[in-house]
Design a protein around this motif. Structure first.
Motif, PDB file in Angstrom:
ATOM      1  N   ILE A 179       1.047  -0.808  -0.069  1.00 17.12           N
ATOM      2  CA  ILE A 179      -0.373   0.161   0.043  1.00 17.12           C
ATOM      3  C   ILE A 179       0.906   1.045  -0.230  1.00 17.12           C
ATOM      4  CG2 ILE A 179      -0.263   0.054   2.603  1.00 17.12           C
ATOM      5  CD1 ILE A 179      -3.022   0.321  -0.103  1.00 17.12           C
ATOM      6  N   ILE A 201      -5.894  -0.037  -8.403  1.00 18.53           N
ATOM      7  CA  ILE A 201      -5.547   1.927  -8.312  1.00 18.53           C
ATOM      8  C   ILE A 201      -7.442   1.481  -7.620  1.00 18.53           C
ATOM      9  CG2 ILE A 201      -6.337   3.738  -8.229  1.00 18.53           C
ATOM     10  CD1 ILE A 201      -4.224   3.158 -10.498  1.00 18.53           C
ATOM     11  N   VAL A 202      -7.868   1.715  -6.000  1.00 17.52           N
ATOM     12  CA  VAL A 202      -8.689   1.343  -5.231  1.00 17.52           C
ATOM     13  C   VAL A 202      -9.926   2.345  -4.841  1.00 17.52           C
ATOM     14  CG1 VAL A 202      -8.519  -1.470  -5.734  1.00 17.52           C
ATOM     15  CG2 VAL A 202      -8.237   0.259  -3.589  1.00 17.52           C
ATOM     16  N   THR A 203     -11.440   1.898  -5.212  1.00 11.63           N
ATOM     17  CA  THR A 203     -12.236   3.494  -4.718  1.00 11.63           C
ATOM     18  C   THR A 203     -12.914   2.358  -4.191  1.00 11.63           C
ATOM     19  OG1 THR A 203     -14.141   5.030  -5.151  1.00 11.63           O
ATOM     20  CG2 THR A 203     -13.753   3.517  -6.751  1.00 11.63           C
ATOM     21  N   VAL A 220     -17.701   1.201  -3.182  1.00 10.52           N
ATOM     22  CA  VAL A 220     -18.128   1.179  -3.699  1.00 10.52           C
ATOM     23  C   VAL A 220     -19.471   0.271  -2.930  1.00 10.52           C
ATOM     24  CG1 VAL A 220     -17.193   0.792  -6.538  1.00 10.52           C
ATOM     25  CG2 VAL A 220     -17.951  -1.447  -4.828  1.00 10.52           C
ATOM     26  N   GLY A 251     -21.188  -2.773  -1.120  1.00  5.64           N
ATOM     27  CA  GLY A 251     -20.586  -3.105  -0.471  1.00  5.64           C
ATOM     28  C   GLY A 251     -21.500  -4.171   0.660  1.00  5.64           C
ATOM     29  N   THR A 274     -22.007  -0.508   5.921  1.00  2.35           N
ATOM     30  CA  THR A 274     -20.091  -1.134   5.037  1.00  2.35           C
ATOM     31  C   THR A 274     -20.536  -1.207   3.605  1.00  2.35           C
ATOM     32  OG1 THR A 274     -22.002  -2.889   4.557  1.00  2.35           O
ATOM     33  CG2 THR A 274     -21.253  -2.741   6.609  1.00  2.35           C
ATOM     34  N   ILE A 275     -19.085  -0.333   3.233  1.00  2.95           N
ATOM     35  CA  ILE A 275     -19.365  -0.310   1.713  1.00  2.95           C
ATOM     36  C   ILE A 275     -17.952  -1.560   1.021  1.00  2.95           C
ATOM     37  CG2 ILE A 275     -19.197   1.903   1.769  1.00  2.95           C
ATOM     38  CD1 ILE A 275     -16.962   3.167   2.310  1.00  2.95           C
ATOM     39  N   ALA A 276     -17.517  -1.332  -0.138  1.00  2.00           N
ATOM     40  CA  ALA A 276     -16.773  -2.894  -0.673  1.00  2.00           C
ATOM     41  C   ALA A 276     -15.875  -1.591  -1.494  1.00  2.00           C
ATOM     42  CB  ALA A 276     -17.848  -3.800  -1.768  1.00  2.00           C
ATOM     43  N   VAL A 277     -13.875  -2.596  -1.235  1.00  2.00           N
ATOM     44  CA  VAL A 277     -13.161  -1.949  -1.821  1.00  2.00           C
ATOM     45  C   VAL A 277     -12.965  -2.012  -3.483  1.00  2.00           C
ATOM     46  CG1 VAL A 277     -10.192  -1.530  -1.923  1.00  2.00           C
ATOM     47  CG2 VAL A 277     -12.149  -1.253   0.100  1.00  2.00           C
ATOM     48  N   ARG A 278     -13.196  -1.938  -4.508  1.00  2.00           N
ATOM     49  CA  ARG A 278     -12.760  -2.198  -5.805  1.00  2.00           C
ATOM     50  C   ARG A 278     -11.797  -1.464  -6.666  1.00  2.00           C
ATOM     51  NH1 ARG A 278     -14.254  -5.955  -4.230  1.00  2.00           N
ATOM     52  NH2 ARG A 278     -16.253  -7.108  -4.190  1.00  2.00           N
ATOM     53  N   ARG A 279     -11.772  -2.022  -7.782  1.00  2.00           N
ATOM     54  CA  ARG A 279     -10.844  -1.712  -9.103  1.00  2.00           C
ATOM     55  C   ARG A 279     -11.955   0.066  -9.098  1.00  2.00           C
ATOM     56  NH1 ARG A 279      -8.139  -6.344 -11.859  1.00  2.00           N
ATOM     57  NH2 ARG A 279      -6.190  -6.880 -10.750  1.00  2.00           N
ATOM     58  N   GLU A 280     -10.709   0.461  -9.689  1.00  2.00           N
ATOM     59  CA  GLU A 280     -11.386   2.495 -10.103  1.00  2.00           C
ATOM     60  C   GLU A 280     -11.993   2.167 -11.608  1.00  2.00           C
ATOM     61  OE1 GLU A 280     -13.225   4.951  -9.197  1.00  2.00           O
ATOM     62  OE2 GLU A 280     -11.987   6.227  -9.279  1.00  2.00           O
ATOM     63  N   ASN A 286     -15.648  -3.425   3.677  1.00  2.00           N
ATOM     64  CA  ASN A 286     -15.506  -4.771   3.694  1.00  2.00           C
ATOM     65  C   ASN A 286     -14.574  -5.637   2.969  1.00  2.00           C
ATOM     66  OD1 ASN A 286     -16.428  -5.392   1.154  1.00  2.00           O
ATOM     67  ND2 ASN A 286     -18.220  -5.239   1.703  1.00  2.00           N
ATOM     68  N   ARG A 316      -4.045  -7.780   2.105  1.00  2.00           N
ATOM     69  CA  ARG A 316      -4.208  -6.398   1.386  1.00  2.00           C
ATOM     70  C   ARG A 316      -5.577  -4.998   0.764  1.00  2.00           C
ATOM     71  NH1 ARG A 316      -2.969  -8.933  -4.198  1.00  2.00           N
ATOM     72  NH2 ARG A 316      -2.755  -7.131  -4.554  1.00  2.00           N
ATOM     73  N   LYS A 340      -5.743  -2.976   3.640  1.00  2.00           N
ATOM     74  CA  LYS A 340      -5.839  -1.785   4.144  1.00  2.00           C
ATOM     75  C   LYS A 340      -5.657  -0.527   2.902  1.00  2.00           C
ATOM     76  CE  LYS A 340      -0.822  -3.514   5.524  1.00  2.00           C
ATOM     77  NZ  LYS A 340       0.197  -4.491   5.384  1.00  2.00           N
ATOM     78  N   MET A 341      -6.287  -1.376   1.702  1.00  2.00           N
ATOM     79  CA  MET A 341      -6.423  -0.478   0.793  1.00  2.00           C
ATOM     80  C   MET A 341      -7.824   0.269   1.747  1.00  2.00           C
ATOM     81  SD  MET A 341      -6.584  -2.802  -2.445  1.00  2.00           S
ATOM     82  CE  MET A 341      -5.457  -3.540  -3.572  1.00  2.00           C
ATOM     83  N   GLU A 344      -6.518   3.182   4.077  1.00  2.00           N
ATOM     84  CA  GLU A 344      -6.133   4.340   3.216  1.00  2.00           C
ATOM     85  C   GLU A 344      -6.770   5.347   2.630  1.00  2.00           C
ATOM     86  OE1 GLU A 344      -2.761   4.614   3.740  1.00  2.00           O
ATOM     87  OE2 GLU A 344      -2.656   6.723   2.224  1.00  2.00           O
ATOM     88  N   ILE A 345      -8.268   4.240   1.858  1.00  2.00           N
ATOM     89  CA  ILE A 345      -8.708   5.368   1.802  1.00  2.00           C
ATOM     90  C   ILE A 345     -10.252   6.350   2.597  1.00  2.00           C
ATOM     91  CG2 ILE A 345     -11.324   5.331   0.020  1.00  2.00           C
ATOM     92  CD1 ILE A 345     -10.316   3.220  -1.628  1.00  2.00           C
ATOM     93  N   LYS A 352     -14.711  -4.994   7.983  1.00  2.00           N
ATOM     94  CA  LYS A 352     -15.738  -5.759   8.031  1.00  2.00           C
ATOM     95  C   LYS A 352     -14.850  -6.851   7.388  1.00  2.00           C
ATOM     96  CE  LYS A 352     -19.159  -8.382   6.678  1.00  2.00           C
ATOM     97  NZ  LYS A 352     -20.569  -8.080   5.616  1.00  2.00           N
TER      98      LYS A 352
END
Lengths: 67, 289
Positions: free
Chosen positions: A41, A60-62, A64, A66, B59-65, B89, B101, B104-105, B108-109, B122
């Motif tokens: 990271i 590169i993530v954001t 969404v 979920g 709750t929210i998810a982390v996904r590729r931008e 999550n 990983r 951690k993402m 960071e956001i 979560k």
């Protein structure tokens, strides 16, 4: 030019770009972004210092919706 | 229903002192309903559902931008990070390493958004894509790693009491057993194991938050979970995919409140036979055998 993998896709980009400049060039200016290079990271405050190197694998993530 | 079970189900009365709050990692919540933000037909419907449900944690998810949704909008335009605790999550992760990983993402956001949930995760580490049930071995590994790295780990777990205990021992901030598989709408299918989990994790530590995560289909399922003594319910599909999500969000709010009040009230024991509500003396009819 160097070649990097961004979110699973190989792309050519200029040599010596910092993360900030790379994100700018991709039009990714949202503050709700995290960047990982080679599974490490990259804290936001290092984005203007860390340069992208040939062969780097970037995620590169954001956020969404979920559950 | 045997007598021993009926005695177990007779919960002790919990003193009600002012606000009925519960606490996760020092953060107090008045709402015991945590909602997921996936599967809504529209961001507007999602936002309205959160309003009506009066939830304080999402709750929210982390996904590729990909930059934006198809209409150029981001979920954060519809969930104010200053109003809601955002709980990222690790959905879609099947091994400890990837889940760490992903966590951690998310951290960071959220640090960039100054959200109180920044250090929270979560944690989902799934065993297979059909059941979406957790892989307990990888889950425990990921929990240990994330706790060492300063995360508040809220573990999506199976209803196995021993796994739940191991997760708490590993430093999980909360253990969140599934009522039934994610998105199944089957409700609370293993009350006995869930009651064992509650008794075990709260033994000598009554404030330890134990949350039902996943599987509920409708408001009565939520009420059942709260009657058992869970601190909160986390759900997504039951609201997001209801024909009228906003009305279902309201139903869930009342389901949580009804179940919580019933738990605090101390229900009567179950009995195989009747117990007359009216006096049995002074009846004018001849008694039937």
């Amino acid at each position: 030019m160097i070649e990097v993998t961004i979110n699973g896709k190989k792309q050519a980009c200029e040599e010596g770009l910092t993360i900030v400049k790379l994100l700018d060039s991709l039009g990714m200016t949202s503050r709700a972004i995290a960047v990982e290079i080679n599974q490490q990271i990259q804290p936001r405050d290092t984005h203007c210092l860390v340069e992208v190197n040939d062969g780097d694998i970037l995620e590169i993530v954001t956020l969404v919706g979920g559950g | 229903m045997t007598d021993s079970i009926s005695q177990e189900r007779c919960q002790p009365v919990v003193a009600s002192t002012g606000l009925d709050e519960f606490c996760i990692a020092g953060h107090k919540f008045q709402s015991r309903l945590i909602l997921g933000s996936g599967k809504y037909d529209s961001f507007e419907g999602m936002r309205e559902s959160f309003e009506v449900a009066e939830t304080q944690c999402v709750t929210i998810a982390v996904r590729r931008e990909r930059l934006h949704d198809s209409s150029g909008r981001n979920i954060l335009d519809f969930v104010d990070p200053k109003r809601f605790v955002l709980l990222p999550n690790t959905a879609g992760c099947y091994d400890a390493e990837t889940a760490v990983r992903c966590a951690k993402m998310g951290r960071e956001i959220l640090r960039g958004l100054e959200n109180p949930g920044a250090d929270w995760v979560k944690l989902e580490v799934l065993g297979d894509s059909r059941s979406l049930l957790p892989d307990p071995i990888e889950l425990l590994k990921a929990t240990e790693t994330l706790v060492k790295q300063g995360f508040q780990v809220l573990c999506y777990s199976s209803d196995d009491p021993i796994v739940a205990r191991r997760l708490k021992d590993a430093g999980a901030t909360s253990v969140m057993p599934a009522g039934s598989p994610i998105g199944s709408g089957l409700g609370i299918i293993n009350r006995n194991s869930l009651q064992i989990i509650l008794e075990d994790l709260k033994h000598g530590d009554p404030q330890y938050p134990v949350i039902i995560d996943a599987g509920v289909g409708t408001a009565s399922d939520v009420a059942v979970a709260m009657e058992l003594g869970f601190d909160a319910v986390l759900l997504n599909t039951a609201v997001a995919r209801a024909k009228d999500p906003i009305r279902m969000a309201e139903a869930m709010k009342y389901g949580v409140r009804a179940g919580r009040l019933a738990y605090q009230s101390g229900r009567i024991p179950m009995s195989r036979y009747a117990s007359a509500s009216s006096p049995e003396v002074g009846v004018i009819s001849k008694r039937n055998p």
